[in-house]
Design an enzyme around this catalytic site. Structure first.
Site, mmCIF file in Angstrom:
data_model
loop_
_atom_site.group_PDB
_atom_site.id
_atom_site.type_symbol
_atom_site.label_atom_id
_atom_site.label_comp_id
_atom_site.label_asym_id
_atom_site.label_seq_id
_atom_site.Cartn_x
_atom_site.Cartn_y
_atom_site.Cartn_z
ATOM 1 N N ASP A 32 -67.681 -22.300 63.653
ATOM 2 C CA ASP A 32 -68.247 -23.239 64.233
ATOM 3 C C ASP A 32 -67.355 -24.866 63.911
ATOM 4 O O ASP A 32 -66.608 -24.790 63.073
ATOM 5 C CB ASP A 32 -69.614 -23.468 63.631
ATOM 6 C CG ASP A 32 -70.565 -24.182 64.242
ATOM 7 O OD1 ASP A 32 -70.415 -24.752 65.275
ATOM 8 O OD2 ASP A 32 -71.975 -23.996 63.860
ATOM 9 N N ASP A 62 -75.838 -24.518 72.628
ATOM 10 C CA ASP A 62 -77.082 -24.683 71.557
ATOM 11 C C ASP A 62 -78.264 -24.804 72.262
ATOM 12 O O ASP A 62 -79.322 -24.468 71.755
ATOM 13 C CB ASP A 62 -77.080 -25.892 70.759
ATOM 14 C CG ASP A 62 -76.311 -25.745 69.550
ATOM 15 O OD1 ASP A 62 -75.879 -24.597 69.394
ATOM 16 O OD2 ASP A 62 -76.060 -26.600 68.858
HETATM 17 C C1 DGJ Z 1 -74.275 -25.313 65.425
HETATM 18 C C2 DGJ Z 1 -74.289 -23.887 66.279
HETATM 19 O O1 DGJ Z 1 -74.050 -24.109 67.474
HETATM 20 C C3 DGJ Z 1 -75.491 -23.310 66.141
HETATM 21 O O2 DGJ Z 1 -75.561 -22.030 66.650
HETATM 22 C C4 DGJ Z 1 -75.681 -22.853 64.618
HETATM 23 O O3 DGJ Z 1 -74.523 -22.189 64.153
HETATM 24 C C5 DGJ Z 1 -75.461 -24.219 63.854
HETATM 25 N N1 DGJ Z 1 -74.255 -24.972 64.253
HETATM 26 C C6 DGJ Z 1 -75.486 -24.154 62.386
HETATM 27 O O4 DGJ Z 1 -75.198 -25.285 61.707
#
Ligand code: DGJ
Length: 738
Positions: free
Chosen positions: A479, A549
């Site tokens: 991430d 997201d």
């Molecule tokens: C952003 C990601 O897109 C989410 O899926 C998740 O992993 C969060 N970060 C966790 O902090």
């Protein structure tokens, strides 16, 4: 031989059955662009395509010749200042302060296959016969510097890749102020520019704009390719649709700052440039030093946008993505993020995993919160060792237990970031990107590690391999949750600060390369607050990417539709999440959530233990269905049939390689009243095969389904109310009768 050099006319012609690309050495020894488009016959002489004329005020190269001005000559890799007043591909500051350069054709070589790009992701060949590469060396004798322009044409694909390499062979201290990967002058401006733009949680919406005189561009100055603009543009003719007409795609294999620009000049020439954004870029080149630009992938289609997308899908799936999972269906996963956020311990995770295993799910992914003192987003990033308060047996113990249940285990990392409240920051406070004597912005309470410093990259690598080596890890989600600011590296001297943003990305690629080569069996999924790094650079290391997201099924229709302009279904991370949805609070049926998520890598992102028995039974069936059809979803040919950007219905279809199976996804978010009859013409089927169509439960030949269409009308009038209401979706399964 798909690349010809015609010596007499000094003309290069790159061609295959589908495309031609032609340029020549001009009388000032620079390169002039003649043609890029549908394949045409080769010939010795294309000089008639070289247009010049006398223009008032134009600065002319040769005394006595009032026609030859770079201001109105179409070029291959232009510079500013010697007649051309448009935006250049390259800009070099010399010791005496001059920025005038003159790169003349010196030599060229034509080689079979395609060379690797050092330290950068790029498309590749598996066999030399798949492509041919032309490397043209240009030379400026005043500064003793050369540029090598590389062009690779694929034998069976309408694809040309381009990049540039610049080397200072002389003694001057030069500063490379701009080095684009490509420049292309097209002879007219009758195009619409397509871009994939958006923001966090609404990434890659399709936007069109008419080219106008002046500049139109998309870009990122955020340090990542960004949610806001994808590193891609296409130029389509006005009459070009999904299935007809001419379109030129340009996709940048890079994950940092970029610029994709079209400048239309006063003579209607459209200059396309693509490369690392020149702002905040400046690369000192001392004697013997060189700079390699990333690659641009140009795709040509005379059969509309869908054919362009399919070319990108096939190329990126098979000749950009690498590793074990390139050719393998992806495990169905459950990710705990939206199910628990930071609130979990080992018992809770094991309970979730037990249920997941019972439902047929293959991979359990533990997201953010397992490490350091990470109980919220204020602390812990940088401390890549288990939080034993939450996980008394560590990741080693937890992954072993999940493994013993017969499931794979995956783990989340955010390797480029650090919280001030972390052991890493306390030990190395100067390892972040920060400008001396200035406040640094945080993003989500976190700061950015200086990946232009190899020591930092290696330190993180050591921490990661320790935990990976001692655990059973089959999947890693990488991430990255903030944009860059106050970019400055304490390990670089003042004159090298303009290198930092690119070197940072090289550091990211280096870590990816070390990890993917040490763990060839681990599946990597890239992520950046959802889709801020959904780019071809990432795909070279991670064959799939968390698309957004936003997990709401209705929102996802647009996001996945736009993403499909360039990226294959096998690259799109797609999950079924809980209702009310956590981003838009919408309640969609579980069937619709799955019907959208099937068109991707597929998984769940919720607490399975909070679902009813009935919902769990539905999930069992969904998982079985995906296992049966994932080969088709992930490796079939995808066609967009109706756009969510144009109305209340979206339709797409994916067809298996042997054309025996096809799956139509039909989505109608809002119920309408007393609506008209509807049908949609399908694509990609074998017209001679007879298919059984589920839902309608009829048999139809492929030609009927493609020419008459599939009837998708609702039954909203009359007695039968089945399947009506908002957020409706249907999957029609088409199977060829044997
Ligand atoms: C952003 C990601 O897109 C989410 O899926 C998740 O992993 C969060 N970060 C966790 O902090």
């Amino acid at each position: 031989m798909p690349i010809q050099f015609h010596k007499k006319t000094q003309t290069f012609h790159l061609y295959n059955n589908q495309i031609s690309y032609i340029f020549k050495v001009l009388k000032n020894h620079q390169l002039g662009q003649l043609y890029y488009g549908k394949a045409i016959h080769d010939r010795e002489n294309f000089d008639h395509l070289f247009e010049i004329c006398q223009r008032p005020m134009a600065p002319c190269t040769f005394e006595g010749d009032l026609t030859f001005s770079l201001e109105h000559i179409k070029q291959e890799y232009p510079s500013y200042g010697s007649g051309d007043m448009r935006h250049p591909a390259i800009d070099i500051i010399q010791e005496n302060g001059s920025r005038i350069i003159h790169f003349e054709y010196q030599s060229h070589e034509i080689i079979k296959g395609k060379l690797k790009l050092k330290n950068l992701p790029a498309t590749y060949v598996e066999n030399e016969s798949e492509a041919t590469t032309l490397r043209v060396t240009l030379y400026d004798h005043i500064i003793d510097t050369k540029i090598i322009l590389s062009y690779t044409i694929y034998e069976e694909r309408p694809v040309i890749t381009r990049h540039a390499y610049i080397e200072n062979c002389g003694t001057q201290k030069l500063i490379l102020n701009q080095a684009m990967s490509m420049s292309l002058d097209l002879p007219d401006q009758d195009y619409e520019m397509i871009e994939l733009t958006g923001a966090w949680s609404r990434e890659r919406y399709v936007k069109n704009r008419q080219l106008e005189q002046g500049i139109q561009s998309v870009y990122s100055l955020r340090g990542c390719s960004s949610h806001n603009f994808n590193p891609f543009i296409a130029l389509k003719r006005k009459d070009c649709t999904e299935y007809n007409g001419e379109v030129l795609g340009f996709s940048f294999v890079y994950s940092g700052n970029f610029l994709a620009q079209v400048e239309v000049d006063t003579y209607h020439v459209s200059r396309v440039t693509m490369g690392i954004h020149p702002h905040y870029f400046s690369w000192p080149l001392q004697h013997g030093e060189s700079f390699q630009t990333p690659e641009v992938v140009m795709v040509y289609s005379s059969h509309g946008l869908n054919a362009m997308s399919q070319t990108y899908h096939q190329l990126y799936q098979k000749r950009l993505a690498r590793g074990l999972y390139r050719d393998q269906v992806r495990p169905i996963l459950v990710n705990n993020w939206e199910g628990t956020y930071f609130d979990f311990d080992e018992d809770k995770i094991l309970e979730m995993a037990k249920t997941a295993q019972k439902l047929g799910i293959e991979l359990f992914v533990l997201d953010d919160g397992w490490f350091g003192k990470r109980n919220n987003d204020l602390a812990g990033l940088g401390d890549w060792y288990p939080n034993f308060d939450k996980l008394p047996h560590g990741i080693a113990g937890l992954s072993q237990k999940i493994h013993d249940m017969g499931m794979k285990f995956g783990l989340w990392f955010e390797p480029e970031m650090v919280n001030k409240d972390s052991d890493l920051y306390r030990a190395h406070p100067n390892w972040t990107l920060e400008t001396p004597n200035r406040e640094s912005c945080h993003g989500r309470n976190q700061f950015i590690l200086d990946y232009s410093n190899p020591e930092v990259v290696d330190y993180i690598y050591q921490m990661m391999i320790k935990i990976i080596d001692e655990s059973h890890i089959s999947y890693i989600k990488w991430d990255m949750n903030r944009c860059m600011s106050e970019v400055y590296s304490s390990v670089h001297e003042a004159s090298c600060q303009g290198k930092v943003m690119h070197e940072y990305i090289l550091g990211v690629y280096h870590l990816y390369e070390m990890l993917t080569s040490r763990y060839p069996d681990i599946l990597f999924e890239s992520c950046a607050s959802g889709g801020a790094r959904f780019d071809p650079g990432m795909m070279y290391y991670a064959p799939q990417c968390w698309t957004s997201d936003d997990t709401d099924a209705i929102e996802r229709i647009k996001i996945q539709y736009g993403t499909s302009y360039v990226y294959p279904l096998s690259s799109m991370g797609t999950h079924v999440s809980a209702i009310p949805n956590h981003q838009v609070f919408r309640k969609t049926p579980i069937e619709t959530r799955a019907n959208v998520a099937y068109f991707g890598t597929f998984g769940y992102e919720l607490n399975l233990n909070q679902l009813s028995q009935e919902e769990q039974e539905i999930i069992v069936k969904q998982v079985q269905f995906m296992k049966e059809y994932r080969e088709v979803f992930q490796f079939g040919t995808f066609y967009r049939l109706k756009s969510p950007f144009e109305g209340n219905e979206t339709v797409w279809i994916v067809v298996s390689q042997d054309q025996n199976t096809a799956i139509v996804g039909y989505y109608r978010p809002l119920q309408e009243v007393n609506q008209g009859y509807r049908r949609v013409k399908l694509l990609g089927l074998d017209e001679k095969k007879e298919y059984h169509v589920s839902i309608l439960e009829i048999d139809c030949y492929g030609d009927e389904l493609m020419n008459v269409g599939l009837i998708t009308s609702d039954s909203s009038c009359g007695e039968n109310k089945d399947g009506n209401g908002d957020y409706l979706s249907k999957l029609y399964i088409l199977k060829a009768n044997s």
